[in-house]
Write a protein that holds these residues in place. Structure first.
Motif, mmCIF file in Angstrom:
data_model
loop_
_atom_site.group_PDB
_atom_site.id
_atom_site.type_symbol
_atom_site.label_atom_id
_atom_site.label_comp_id
_atom_site.label_asym_id
_atom_site.label_seq_id
_atom_site.Cartn_x
_atom_site.Cartn_y
_atom_site.Cartn_z
ATOM 1 N N ASP A 116 45.860 -44.093 -59.642
ATOM 2 C CA ASP A 116 46.367 -43.545 -60.907
ATOM 3 C C ASP A 116 47.328 -42.385 -60.685
ATOM 4 O O ASP A 116 48.325 -42.243 -61.398
ATOM 5 C CB ASP A 116 45.199 -43.066 -61.778
ATOM 6 C CG ASP A 116 44.333 -44.213 -62.262
ATOM 7 O OD1 ASP A 116 44.835 -45.357 -62.286
ATOM 8 O OD2 ASP A 116 43.152 -43.979 -62.607
ATOM 9 N N ASP A 146 57.226 -50.096 -67.278
ATOM 10 C CA ASP A 146 55.910 -50.693 -67.412
ATOM 11 C C ASP A 146 54.863 -49.583 -67.333
ATOM 12 O O ASP A 146 54.451 -49.161 -66.258
ATOM 13 C CB ASP A 146 55.703 -51.726 -66.293
ATOM 14 C CG ASP A 146 54.455 -52.565 -66.505
ATOM 15 O OD1 ASP A 146 53.790 -52.387 -67.543
ATOM 16 O OD2 ASP A 146 54.141 -53.387 -65.626
ATOM 17 N N GLU A 147 54.465 -49.104 -68.502
ATOM 18 C CA GLU A 147 53.562 -47.953 -68.573
ATOM 19 C C GLU A 147 52.106 -48.390 -68.432
ATOM 20 O O GLU A 147 51.712 -49.458 -68.899
ATOM 21 C CB GLU A 147 53.768 -47.250 -69.919
ATOM 22 C CG GLU A 147 53.128 -45.875 -70.011
ATOM 23 C CD GLU A 147 53.522 -45.153 -71.289
ATOM 24 O OE1 GLU A 147 53.196 -43.964 -71.426
ATOM 25 O OE2 GLU A 147 54.154 -45.790 -72.154
ATOM 26 N N ASN A 148 51.293 -47.535 -67.782
ATOM 27 C CA ASN A 148 49.865 -47.840 -67.712
ATOM 28 C C ASN A 148 49.105 -47.058 -68.779
ATOM 29 O O ASN A 148 49.687 -46.280 -69.537
ATOM 30 C CB ASN A 148 49.302 -47.561 -66.303
ATOM 31 C CG ASN A 148 49.387 -46.094 -65.907
ATOM 32 O OD1 ASN A 148 49.352 -45.188 -66.749
ATOM 33 N ND2 ASN A 148 49.496 -45.840 -64.605
ATOM 34 N N GLU A 149 47.803 -47.248 -68.854
ATOM 35 C CA GLU A 149 47.018 -46.675 -69.932
ATOM 36 C C GLU A 149 46.859 -45.163 -69.812
ATOM 37 O O GLU A 149 46.472 -44.490 -70.772
ATOM 38 C CB GLU A 149 45.637 -47.340 -69.972
ATOM 39 C CG GLU A 149 45.712 -48.826 -70.343
ATOM 40 C CD GLU A 149 44.362 -49.508 -70.317
ATOM 41 O OE1 GLU A 149 43.364 -48.813 -70.026
ATOM 42 O OE2 GLU A 149 44.301 -50.717 -70.594
ATOM 43 N N LEU A 150 47.128 -44.583 -68.637
ATOM 44 C CA LEU A 150 46.944 -43.147 -68.427
ATOM 45 C C LEU A 150 48.231 -42.345 -68.616
ATOM 46 O O LEU A 150 48.250 -41.144 -68.406
ATOM 47 C CB LEU A 150 46.381 -42.894 -67.019
ATOM 48 C CG LEU A 150 44.982 -43.473 -66.754
ATOM 49 C CD1 LEU A 150 44.587 -43.261 -65.305
ATOM 50 C CD2 LEU A 150 43.952 -42.839 -67.684
ATOM 51 N N LYS A 154 53.423 -48.481 -63.929
ATOM 52 C CA LYS A 154 53.203 -49.483 -62.894
ATOM 53 C C LYS A 154 54.507 -49.760 -62.154
ATOM 54 O O LYS A 154 54.515 -50.274 -61.047
ATOM 55 C CB LYS A 154 52.694 -50.774 -63.524
ATOM 56 C CG LYS A 154 51.375 -50.628 -64.265
ATOM 57 C CD LYS A 154 51.010 -51.928 -64.973
ATOM 58 C CE LYS A 154 49.768 -51.776 -65.832
ATOM 59 N NZ LYS A 154 49.471 -53.015 -66.585
ATOM 60 N N GLN A 223 53.460 -58.394 -71.897
ATOM 61 C CA GLN A 223 52.198 -57.663 -71.895
ATOM 62 C C GLN A 223 52.476 -56.166 -71.970
ATOM 63 O O GLN A 223 53.205 -55.621 -71.148
ATOM 64 C CB GLN A 223 51.402 -57.971 -70.616
ATOM 65 C CG GLN A 223 51.059 -59.441 -70.449
ATOM 66 C CD GLN A 223 50.103 -59.942 -71.508
ATOM 67 O OE1 GLN A 223 49.130 -59.283 -71.855
ATOM 68 N NE2 GLN A 223 50.386 -61.129 -72.044
ATOM 69 N N ALA A 225 51.081 -51.958 -72.353
ATOM 70 C CA ALA A 225 49.992 -51.093 -71.891
ATOM 71 C C ALA A 225 49.001 -50.894 -73.028
ATOM 72 O O ALA A 225 49.365 -50.448 -74.109
ATOM 73 C CB ALA A 225 50.543 -49.745 -71.443
ATOM 74 N N GLY A 226 47.722 -51.252 -72.810
ATOM 75 C CA GLY A 226 46.700 -51.025 -73.809
ATOM 76 C C GLY A 226 46.962 -51.767 -75.106
ATOM 77 O O GLY A 226 46.563 -51.340 -76.182
ATOM 78 N N GLN A 228 49.864 -52.223 -76.474
ATOM 79 C CA GLN A 228 51.034 -51.709 -77.189
ATOM 80 C C GLN A 228 52.269 -52.551 -76.866
ATOM 81 O O GLN A 228 52.412 -53.068 -75.772
ATOM 82 C CB GLN A 228 51.307 -50.256 -76.786
ATOM 83 C CG GLN A 228 50.186 -49.307 -77.168
ATOM 84 C CD GLN A 228 50.469 -47.902 -76.670
ATOM 85 O OE1 GLN A 228 51.366 -47.696 -75.878
ATOM 86 N NE2 GLN A 228 49.689 -46.959 -77.162
#
Length: 350
Positions: A116, A146-150, A154, A223, A225-226, A228
Motif C-alpha cells: 500500500d 488507476d486509483e486504489n481504495e487507500l 495501482k 473497473q 476503485a471501490g 467508483q
C-alpha cells in the motif's frame, strides 16, 4: 575534426542552404528550410564567437599603445572570460543530438515493492511530476489513473507536451525508492518501498508502421476503485501487438473510441522505445558510464522523508528539501542530470 574546421563546415553548409533556397521549389523548400532553421542558432553563436576572437586579437595589438593599454586590458579580460564559456556552448551544440530529445514524452508510474505504501508514493510522485510539468508551461494530460481504495494508485500514465520534454524527462526512468513511516504504522518504524518510472519518447505515425492485422483488440467493462467510476458498457480497451507481444490497456475514458486512441498512443511509444533500445548498441555497451541507462530495474533515486533528503545515486547529488521536490521543484535535479550527461558526452568527443 578540430573546432575551427567544424565551425567552417557549419558556416559553409548554412551558406549553401541559403543559396539553394533561392532557386528551390515545392517540397524541397520545406526540407531546406527545416535544416537551415536547425543550423541558425549555431550559426549565430559561431558569429558571436568569431567576433569575440577578433576583438581579443585587436585588444592584444593595442596593448603596446600606452594611451589605449588600460582599455585594451579591460577588453582582453572580458574576451578571455567569455571565450571558454562560449566555446563549451558551441561544442555542446555540435554534439549529435538524440533524435527523440525534442519530442513529447509518455510518463508511466507503477508501484513495485512495498504494498500500500508503494501505491501511495507512486500517486504522490505522479502528482509531483504534474506540478513540475505545469510549472514549465507544458501540457500534462492523464492517459490512465488507476486509483486504489487507500488513495494511492495501482498505476498511472500521462502525456507531457512541450518543447524538448523528452530531453528533460528521459533521465527519470528507473526505480525510485522511498523511506518513511507509513500513516498506518503504529510503532513509528521506517518502511522502504519502491516505484518504477518509465519515460518514453512519443512516437509519430511516420516513425513506425503498425498494421491492423498485427493487432488484437479486446473490449471489456471498466473497473473502478471501490466501485467508483464503473462504466456499464464495454468501454475499456486492451490492445495486443502480436509481433512483439506488447500489451496496453486503457479504461480512463467512458468512451471506447477515446480509450482506443490513448491505448494506440501508448502502444506506439512502447514499440518505438523498444526499437530505439535495440538499435542503440553503443549506448548499451557504455551503459555504466552514463548518467542513466534507462534500465527500468536500475535504482536511481531515494526519497528519505525522516531526513528530509532526496539523493540521486547516479551523480551523487543530495538535496535537503524533500517537501519542495514533492511539490514539483525538480529543476535542481534535472539540471544536474543534464549537465552530467553533457560533460560525459563532451569528454567522449575529446
Amino acid at each position: 575534426m578540430s573546432l575551427p574546421a567544424s565551425l567552417d563546415r557549419v558556416m559553409i553548409r548554412a551558406a549553401e542552404l541559403r543559396a539553394q533556397l533561392e532557386t528551390a521549389d515545392g517540397a524541397l523548400v520545406g526540407t531546406l528550410s527545416k535544416e537551415l532553421s536547425t543550423l541558425e542558432p549555431l550559426v549565430e553563436k559561431v558569429s558571436e564567437y568569431r567576433a569575440l576572437e577578433t576583438a581579443q586579437a585587436e585588444a592584444e595589438a593595442l596593448l603596446a599603445d600606452p594611451e589605449l593599454r588600460e582599455l585594451a586590458e579591460a577588453e582582453l579580460h572580458e574576451a578571455k572570460h567569455k571565450l571558454p564559456r562560449m566555446e563549451r556552448e558551441i561544442r555542446l551544440m555540435l554534439l549529435p543530438r538524440d533524435a527523440a530529445d525534442a519530442r513529447n514524452a509518455i510518463l508511466e508510474i507503477r508501484p513495485a515493492a512495498g504494498g500500500d505504501e508503494a501505491g501511495l508514493f507512486a500517486g504522490e510522485l505522479f502528482a509531483a511530476y504534474q506540478k513540475y510539468a505545469e510549472s514549465r508551461g507544458w501540457r500534462f494530460t492523464v492517459l490512465e489513473y488507476d486509483e486504489n481504495e487507500l488513495g494511492g494508485i495501482k498505476g498511472a500514465s500521462a502525456e507531457i507536451e512541450g518543447k524538448d520534454v523528452f530531453a528533460r524527462f528521459k533521465f527519470e526512468s528507473g526505480v525510485h525508492r522511498v523511506q518513511r513511516v507509513p500513516a498506518t504504522e503504529t510503532q513509528g518504524r521506517i518502511h522502504t518501498s519502491t516505484v518504477t518510472v518509465a519515460v518514453l519518447a512519443e512516437a509519430e505515425e511516420v516513425d513506425l508502421k503498425i498494421e491492423d492485422k498485427d493487432l488484437r483488440i479486446d473490449t471489456y467493462r471498466a473497473q473502478g476503485a471501490g466501485g467508483q467510476h464503473v462504466n456499464k458498457t464495454d468501454s475499456a480497451v486492451r490492445i495486443t501487438h502480436i509481433p512483439t507481444g506488447t500489451v496496453v490497456a486503457m479504461q480512463e475514458e467512458k468512451s471506447q473510441h477515446k480509450n482506443k486512441a490513448k491505448a494506440m498512443k501508448m502502444l506506439r511509444a512502447k514499440i518505438y522505445d523498444a526499437q530505439r533500445s535495440a538499435l542503440d548498441s553503443a549506448r548499451a555497451a557504455d551503459r555504466k558510464g552514463q548518467v542513466g541507462s534507462g534500465d527500468r530495474s536500475e535504482r536511481i533515486r531515494t526519497y528519505n522523508f525522516p531526513q528530509g533528503r532526496v539523493t540521486d545515486h547516479r551523480i551523487g547529488l543530495t538535496l535537503h528539501k524533500i517537501d519542495r521536490v514533492m511539490m514539483g521543484e525538480m529543476d535542481d535535479i534535472f539540471d544536474a542530470l543534464v549537465s552530467e550527461d553533457e560533460a560525459r558526452r563532451l569528454a567522449e568527443e575529446g
